[in-house]
Write an enzyme that holds these catalytic residues in place. Structure first.
Site, PDB file in Angstrom:
ATOM      1  N   ARG A  89       1.037  -1.238   0.057  1.00  0.00           N
ATOM      2  CA  ARG A  89      -0.024  -0.024  -0.164  1.00  0.00           C
ATOM      3  C   ARG A  89       0.954   1.288  -0.157  1.00  0.00           C
ATOM      4  O   ARG A  89       0.290   2.417   0.016  1.00  0.00           O
ATOM      5  CB  ARG A  89      -0.790   0.014   1.327  1.00  0.00           C
ATOM      6  CG  ARG A  89      -2.230  -0.341   1.198  1.00  0.00           C
ATOM      7  CD  ARG A  89      -3.024  -0.136   2.344  1.00  0.00           C
ATOM      8  NE  ARG A  89      -4.316  -0.081   2.381  1.00  0.00           N
ATOM      9  CZ  ARG A  89      -4.893  -1.103   2.363  1.00  0.00           C
ATOM     10  NH1 ARG A  89      -4.881  -2.440   2.192  1.00  0.00           N
ATOM     11  NH2 ARG A  89      -6.551  -1.059   2.529  1.00  0.00           N
ATOM     12  N   ARG A 128     -21.567  -2.034   1.419  1.00  0.00           N
ATOM     13  CA  ARG A 128     -20.859  -3.441   1.702  1.00  0.00           C
ATOM     14  C   ARG A 128     -21.295  -3.882   3.013  1.00  0.00           C
ATOM     15  O   ARG A 128     -21.106  -3.346   3.897  1.00  0.00           O
ATOM     16  CB  ARG A 128     -19.270  -3.043   1.629  1.00  0.00           C
ATOM     17  CG  ARG A 128     -18.483  -4.324   1.820  1.00  0.00           C
ATOM     18  CD  ARG A 128     -17.206  -4.416   1.389  1.00  0.00           C
ATOM     19  NE  ARG A 128     -16.329  -3.437   2.100  1.00  0.00           N
ATOM     20  CZ  ARG A 128     -14.926  -3.401   1.629  1.00  0.00           C
ATOM     21  NH1 ARG A 128     -14.415  -3.739   0.821  1.00  0.00           N
ATOM     22  NH2 ARG A 128     -14.308  -2.580   2.326  1.00  0.00           N
TER      23      ARG A 128
HETATM   24  P1  AMP Z   1      -8.396  -3.354   3.762  1.00  0.00           P
HETATM   25  O1  AMP Z   1      -9.274  -4.326   4.179  1.00  0.00           O
HETATM   26  O2  AMP Z   1      -7.328  -3.913   2.892  1.00  0.00           O
HETATM   27  O3  AMP Z   1      -9.300  -2.327   3.147  1.00  0.00           O
HETATM   28  O4  AMP Z   1      -7.674  -2.871   5.085  1.00  0.00           O
HETATM   29  C1  AMP Z   1      -8.118  -2.569   6.094  1.00  0.00           C
HETATM   30  C2  AMP Z   1      -7.228  -1.819   6.842  1.00  0.00           C
HETATM   31  O5  AMP Z   1      -6.092  -2.715   7.315  1.00  0.00           O
HETATM   32  C3  AMP Z   1      -6.534  -0.573   6.238  1.00  0.00           C
HETATM   33  O6  AMP Z   1      -7.335   0.743   6.231  1.00  0.00           O
HETATM   34  C4  AMP Z   1      -5.292  -0.502   7.069  1.00  0.00           C
HETATM   35  O7  AMP Z   1      -5.746   0.359   8.392  1.00  0.00           O
HETATM   36  C5  AMP Z   1      -4.768  -2.046   7.392  1.00  0.00           C
HETATM   37  N1  AMP Z   1      -3.983  -2.501   6.195  1.00  0.00           N
HETATM   38  C6  AMP Z   1      -4.368  -3.393   5.676  1.00  0.00           C
HETATM   39  N2  AMP Z   1      -3.351  -3.491   4.624  1.00  0.00           N
HETATM   40  C7  AMP Z   1      -2.319  -2.690   5.075  1.00  0.00           C
HETATM   41  C8  AMP Z   1      -0.973  -2.124   4.545  1.00  0.00           C
HETATM   42  N3  AMP Z   1      -0.616  -3.068   3.409  1.00  0.00           N
HETATM   43  N4  AMP Z   1      -0.356  -1.299   5.106  1.00  0.00           N
HETATM   44  C9  AMP Z   1      -0.804  -0.591   5.873  1.00  0.00           C
HETATM   45  N5  AMP Z   1      -1.926  -0.972   6.254  1.00  0.00           N
HETATM   46  C10 AMP Z   1      -2.948  -2.062   5.952  1.00  0.00           C
END
Ligand code: AMP
Length: 228
Positions: A89, A128
């Site tokens: 990310r 969602r």
């Molecule tokens: P997601 O389900 O991919 O939308 O991730 C939910 C949350 O998890 C994000 O908003 C971040 O707080 C954390 N997160 C997930 N992947 C990452 C990553 N690669 N780097 C930093 N934080 C992450």
């Protein structure tokens, strides 16, 4: 096939990664799912990351990179391949991943960017719902569960993620623009980026992703599709 999926929150990365797993046996690794499981189980890691995850901020690069490396088993690196959803990310995360994979002589094959209009994203995220037990993803408008509030797959309870609520959502969008958008240029400059229109139905998007993966000009990996 060693894949990365990129795109806005709600662009469909998790859905496509799940379909790739079902069709080709390429395991999907989602950092968001892993972090939410840690939070639900109340582990030390879960307690540490809860404020960032639920508030829509980012977890530190090294921490999340270590989690991913822990899931990249020898089998996944050499036999089944893997797809990453939600990682990298940030550019430093992409660099950490590249360095790790280079050290294992197992470089990334493709980074697939699911391109979706921001208005569609906002509509998708507010509708969602996710199953607390199995993680199946629903949309109250386009993919409603048969019984309200209940997962069709396992009967678990559906909930709206904390970070899909308005304030956290706004923060996630800001983080995306500041931190994740540059990752697209990073992969483009390394000639591994494919852009896919992620605005269609899940079937249409999956078909486009399959085309992107299979039309790879360099046949670096033989994909075997499971019989349906
Ligand atoms: P997601 O389900 O991919 O939308 O991730 C939910 C949350 O998890 C994000 O908003 C971040 O707080 C954390 N997160 C997930 N992947 C990452 C990553 N690669 N780097 C930093 N934080 C992450």
């Amino acid at each position: 096939m060693r894949l990365v999926f990129l795109g806005y929150p709600g662009s469909g990365k998790g859905t496509v990664a799940g379909r790739i797993q079902k069709a080709y046996g390429v395991p999907a690794i989602s950092t968001g799912v892993i972090l939410r499981e840690e939070i639900a189980e109340g582990t030390e890691l879960g307690k540490q990351v809860k404020p960032q995850v639920e508030g829509g901020g980012l977890v530190p690069d090294e921490l999340v990179a270590r989690i991913v490396e822990g899931r990249l088993t020898e089998d996944r690196l050499r036999v089944s391949g893997f797809s990453l959803d939600g990682f990298p990310r940030t550019v430093p995360q992409a660099e950490l991943l590249d360095r790790y994979l280079a050290g294992k002589s197992a470089p990334l094959h493709r980074a697939i960017y699911l391109e979706v209009d921001k208005l569609i994203i906002l509509k998708r995220l507010t509708a969602r719902r996710t199953c607390r037990s199995c993680g199946e993803i629903y949309n109250l408008i386009t993919k409603a569960p048969l019984k309200p509030g209940m997962c069709d797959v396992c009967g678990g309870a559906l909930y709206q993620r904390e970070d899909d609520q308005e304030d956290a959502l706004r923060k996630r969008m800001r983080e995306y623009h500041a931190q994740t958008q540059p990752v697209l240029h990073y992969y483009q400059s390394r000639n591994v980026l494919s852009r896919v229109d992620g605005g269609g139905t899940p079937e249409e998007v999956f078909a486009e992703v399959e085309r992107a993966v299979e039309s790879d000009p360099i046949p670096r990996w033989k994909l075997t599709k499971f019989p349906r």
